[in-house]
Design an enzyme around this catalytic site. Structure first.
Site: not given
Lengths: 441, 508
Positions: B36, B429-430, B294
């Site tokens: 443990d 994004g692009m 952006d």
């Protein structure tokens, strides 16, 4: 050459304050080995937390294991064990349809005395899925001994006769009394060891465990059995006492020396004269020379946590290392007798002191001894590895030896790959001159 | 019984151990069966701790079941006292040991007669509280113990510091990006000209706890750890506290304003508005980043959030308020804190989920099909399976979430880190647009001749099967090595024998 500096083996026993994995960890390799199984660990959040952290990414691959997490009502017996387990197992049957469900008993089921062995046969009859009970708990066992408890339970389930007579051919053609090997190994290693024996004209009629629960080998009275791992003493006992088989007591096929001794012992029992073994062993040793030259004359200290320690120490002694201490959780001197004898013979042969075997070690005391002895390598659990490295001591995680392929001639190189890795890596780092990374003493 | 494959929060004793091992010179002893002590592995591996984790087990085995563990526990406590001379030893029960119902408090009292160290029994119920709740309680317990002790010795430092000062409460071992957060908070308070009185528990000494009341107020960066302590100190020493997590631009400002109000009420005369404005618009990049074109591409994209209460709430707010992202649902596994959580996030997402069932969360994600997930390591893996990107924002975490480089989530640098994390989690994004316009990646098959295609070496069916068993990432190498070996000894059929011979002879 052999001016023995050592007499008999010395055994010590400490406090048992040491770090090891909980034996329920066997679930992680056994569920992969036995493809049609499902493992249900009946325990608490602590068990589950250990499994999910210790098994890392494996948990995300939809494992065939789960926790039956006990809640307050289970502990205080407000809930009925049979009913609860029935509900869970029916769900497992519905979702996964396994050929067998293993119940792994834990510390908690021991303490509340849940009668798993009593419940299982009734539930098995009711839901018509075999249920095998193994008590792999931390009250009684350490790490790899978990597999031992599971295999011992499985041994009882091996059939006495083949249901299908047509695939009986392998047994009929066997020129000797059938031999069944026990111990869970990855499939490639099973193939390798089986082939190694086949070259000597010895046929393996089955393995415990097999790839599928439905393919468990026939074990009849009078069959021979041999273990492939040093932690399988309960399984060995069960096979002898309950299944009336004859145990071939041999060193374990770890390292070329162990593998040869293992095959030779099996051959001698079967009255077969081994062919080409000596050359085979020599060739393997020769191919290992590049690694051995790195460790020859160096010292190693086993803190002890997985019961492979004696076999590995014996192999590393033969490689020219000095073993300072063999820590081990539990030492079955009868089951490991041949391995211990080979260790002694190896020490004599290499003309080194017999190491002390420390059962139930005390990690605190061991770290003290490590400070004094300054071994070149410490084989230890993950709790101590980083702190020791920070104090300039090379370490190898012991757990890797249980997951890597280390058996047989073919895999001797893999053991040395593991053992030499810290030395190879730290060789380049030590040139930088920073050996100590801790401000504590 | 509950069928469980995975859990978000660990068992109670883990919380206690995280608190105990955060302090200096505090040793924890677990009353637990063998195996443990997995906590030590986590400390040593995840945090890459250089020192031995100050946690040992008083092992519960068969003998203990038969005879009780009194002698053993007392002996283990006094032994640790001799070996390590800690200031404090904390005995913690585990799930298993708590059902033995031994009188651990009695052992603690007996041991403390013989020890130099103070000895405490962690007050946690394993079947009612989880790791986080237990951690909160243990910290309160330790602070209470030392305050009471100091009170009876008349040693409490109640004299406030001359200038405004603060205690930061809740820096914990194995906490998500905790160390970086604390460094960032120190910087923030320095900027605000607020002296740091004490940071607890990480690296603190229990002997210094009596100085806590000399701070003007307490600061609780995380919901999960420290609130109980703050409430205790408020009740006993009339110390106010701020518990607004400074995560994200808006919340950081809210947090600073709340601090301002508080210290001014206590007699300071500070105005942080200029600082907030300067940091927000010109020092931190994230407010400007949100405004930049952006980031427009993120507008209205669908995300989901899941994690502990602190992080899930803060990230939800950031996504919605600061980045214009549509949070379809947000959730937490901190079921005990449901009310607070709902109150925090209700207006920033369509739906609030409170559950600790990862199966349910996985199904919900699959149904929602978000463009990005912000969650724990579990959600990262769900995302992998569903091919949805995921940013990890909360425990439970893996080793890669203990980065070496400076990665706070709190304060102004934290806002930059979070902006990067969010932005990188979405398809850029692009790239997104281009893929849409051209209908995906170029699919023309690359012309290439594999090395193994040059001459024909056959694999026997058996060997081929064996090859397929080898894990994907090394299979190619094994195949090439084996074929090279076969070619070198002019064999044109690879059997199992050849395969293993190659493994033995070709050193990799």
């Amino acid at each position: 050459m052999s001016t023995a500096q050592s007499d008999a083996l010395t055994f010590e026993c400490e406090t048992g304050n040491y770090h090891t994995f909980c034996p329920i960890s066997c679930v992680s390799w056994l569920y992969q080995k036995i493809e049609d199984s499902f493992f249900l660990v009946i325990g608490t959040k602590t068990c589950g937390y250990f499994l999910q952290n210790a098994m890392g990414v494996m948990i995300f691959a939809e494992p065939r294991y789960a926790m039956a997490e006990l809640e307050e009502g289970d502990i205080s017996a407000k809930l009925n064990d049979y009913g609860e387990l029935r509900r869970l197992c029916l769900q497992i049957k519905k979702d996964r349809n396994p050929s067998v469900i293993f119940w792994i008993g834990t510390c908690t089921t021991e303490i509340i005395k849940m009668d798993l062995e009593g419940i299982a046969p009734k539930l098995e009859a009711e839901i018509r899925v075999p249920i095998v009970v193994a008590r792999a708990n931390g009250l009684d066992y350490a790490f790899t001994q978990g597999e031992d408890t599971v295999l011992a339970a499985m041994a009882q389930r091996c059939p006495l006769n083949l249901k299908n007579q047509s695939d009986n051919t392998s047994l009929k053609t066997s020129p000797h009394i059938p031999l069944v090997l026990f111990g869970s190994l990855p499939d490639p290693v099973v193939t390798q060891l089986t082939m190694e024996l086949k070259k000597q004209g010895i046929f393996v009629s089955g393995w415990l465990p097999s790839k599928r629960y439905t393919e468990l080998p026939v074990i009849k009275e009078g069959y021979y059995v041999a273990g492939v791992n040093p932690f399988l003493s309960r399984t060995a006992t069960t096979l002898m006492r309950r299944r009336k088989t004859k145990l071939i007591g041999a060193p374990f096929p770890i390292g070329p020396d162990g593998t040869r001794a293992w095959i030779e012992k099996i051959c001698s029992v079967m009255n077969v004269k081994p062919i080409g073994l000596e050359d085979r062993e020599k060739a393997i040793w020769a191919s290992l020379e590049d690694y051995i030259s790195l460790i020859r004359g160096k010292s190693v200290f086993f803190m002890g946590d997985n019961l492979l320690e004696v076999s590995l120490a014996r192999f590393l002694t033969r490689c020219g290392m000095t073993v300072y201490e063999i820590g081990i959780p539990y030492m079955d001197k009868r089951y490991q007798a041949a391995e211990l004898a080979l260790l002694k013979a190896t020490c004599d042969k290499m003309n080194v002191m017999m190491p002390t075997i420390v059962e139930k070690p005390d990690n605190y005391n061991q770290v003290d001894r490590i400070r004094d002895l300054k071994p070149d390598l410490v084989i230890t659990g993950m709790a101590h590895a980083n702190p020791l490295e920070a104090r300039g001591i090379n370490t190898k995680w012991s757990v890797e030896f249980t997951f890597a392929q280390i058996h047989g001639f073919t895999n001797a190189r893999d053991i040395l790959e593991l053992v030499t890795r810290p030395l190879r890596r730290n060789l380049s780092l030590s040139e930088l001159g920073w050996d100590v990374y801790s401000k504590q003493s | 019984m509950k069928l469980a494959y995975w859990m978000y929060a660990g068992p109670a004793h883990i919380g206690t151990l995280r608190i105990a091992s955060s302090f200096k010179k505090v040793h924890a002893i677990m009353h637990a069966p063998l195996g443990d002590d997995y906590f030590n592995v986590m400390r040593s591996m995840l945090e890459r701790d250089r020192d031995f984790t100050p946690v040992t087990a008083s092992v519960v085995d068969r003998h203990v079941l038969a005879r009780g563990s009194q002698e053993k526990v007392v002996e283990n406590i006094t032994r640790k006292d001799r070996e390590e001379s800690p200031d404090l030893v904390i005995l913690t029960p585990t799930c298993t040991s708590s059902i033995l119902q031994e009188d651990l408090q009695n052992f603690v009292s007996r041991a403390s007669i013989e020890t130099e160290a103070d000895v405490l029994l962690a007050d946690v119920n394993h079947y009612r509280v989880n790791e986080l709740q237990a951690g909160d309680r243990t910290l309160e317990q330790i602070v209470t113990f030392y305050m009471e002790k100091a009170k009876s010795n008349n040693q409490v430092l109640t004299q406030k510091t001359k200038t405004p000062s603060v205690n930061i409460i809740g820096a914990v071992s194995l906490g998500f990006h905790n160390q970086h957060d604390i460094a960032e908070l120190k910087r923030l308070f320095q900027d605000l000209d607020i002296q740091i009185n004490q940071i607890i528990p990480e690296n603190a000494s229990v002997q210094d706890l009596k100085k806590l009341p000399s701070a003007w107020f307490n600061f609780i960066p995380y919901r999960e750890t420290g609130l109980m302590t703050a409430r205790y100190l408020e009740k006993e020493f009339n110390m106010p506290y701020v518990d607004i997590t400074p995560m994200g631009i808006v919340q950081t400002a809210a947090c600073i304003r709340s601090i301002q109000q508080l210290v001014n009420a206590l007699g300071a005369a500070v105005d942080y508005e200029k600082y907030i404005d300067e940091q927000t618009r010109f020092i931190s990049q994230s407010a400007w980043f949100s405004r930049s074109i952006d980031c427009q591409n993120l507008t209205g994209k669908k995300a989901i959030v899941f994690g502990d209460a602190t992080h899930a709430a803060a990230i939800t707010r950031i996504l919605h308020q600061e980045m214009g992202i549509h949070v379809a649902w947000c959730g937490t596994y901190c079921k005990y804190d449901e009310e607070w959580f709902k109150d925090q996030v209700q207006e920033f997402c369509d739906e609030v989920i409170v559950s600790d069932d990862h199966g349910l969360i996985g199904d919900l994600i699959a149904k929602t099909e978000p463009a990005a997930i912000f969650g724990t390591q579990m959600e990262r893996h769900i995302g992998k399976r569903l091919n949805i990107p995921c940013g990890v924002i909360s425990s439970p975490v893996h080793i890669q979430n203990f980065p070496l480089s400076y990665r706070p989530f709190l304060g102004y640098e934290g806002t930059n880190q979070i902006a990067d994390l969010v932005y990188n989690s979405f398809t850029l994004g692009m790239e997104d647009h281009l893929l849409e316009i051209f209908g995906g990646h170029d699919t023309t098959e690359a012309l290439s001749i594999g090395i193994s295609a040059v001459d024909s070496i056959n694999w026997s069916e058996e060997a081929q099967k064996e090859l397929n068993k080898i894990p994907g990432f090394v299979r190619g190498k094994v195949k090439r090595n084996t074929e090279k070996f076969a070619r070198d000894c002019s064999k044109n059929l690879i059997t199992l024998e050849v395969m293993y011979e190659a493994k033995e002879k070709v050193s990799s």
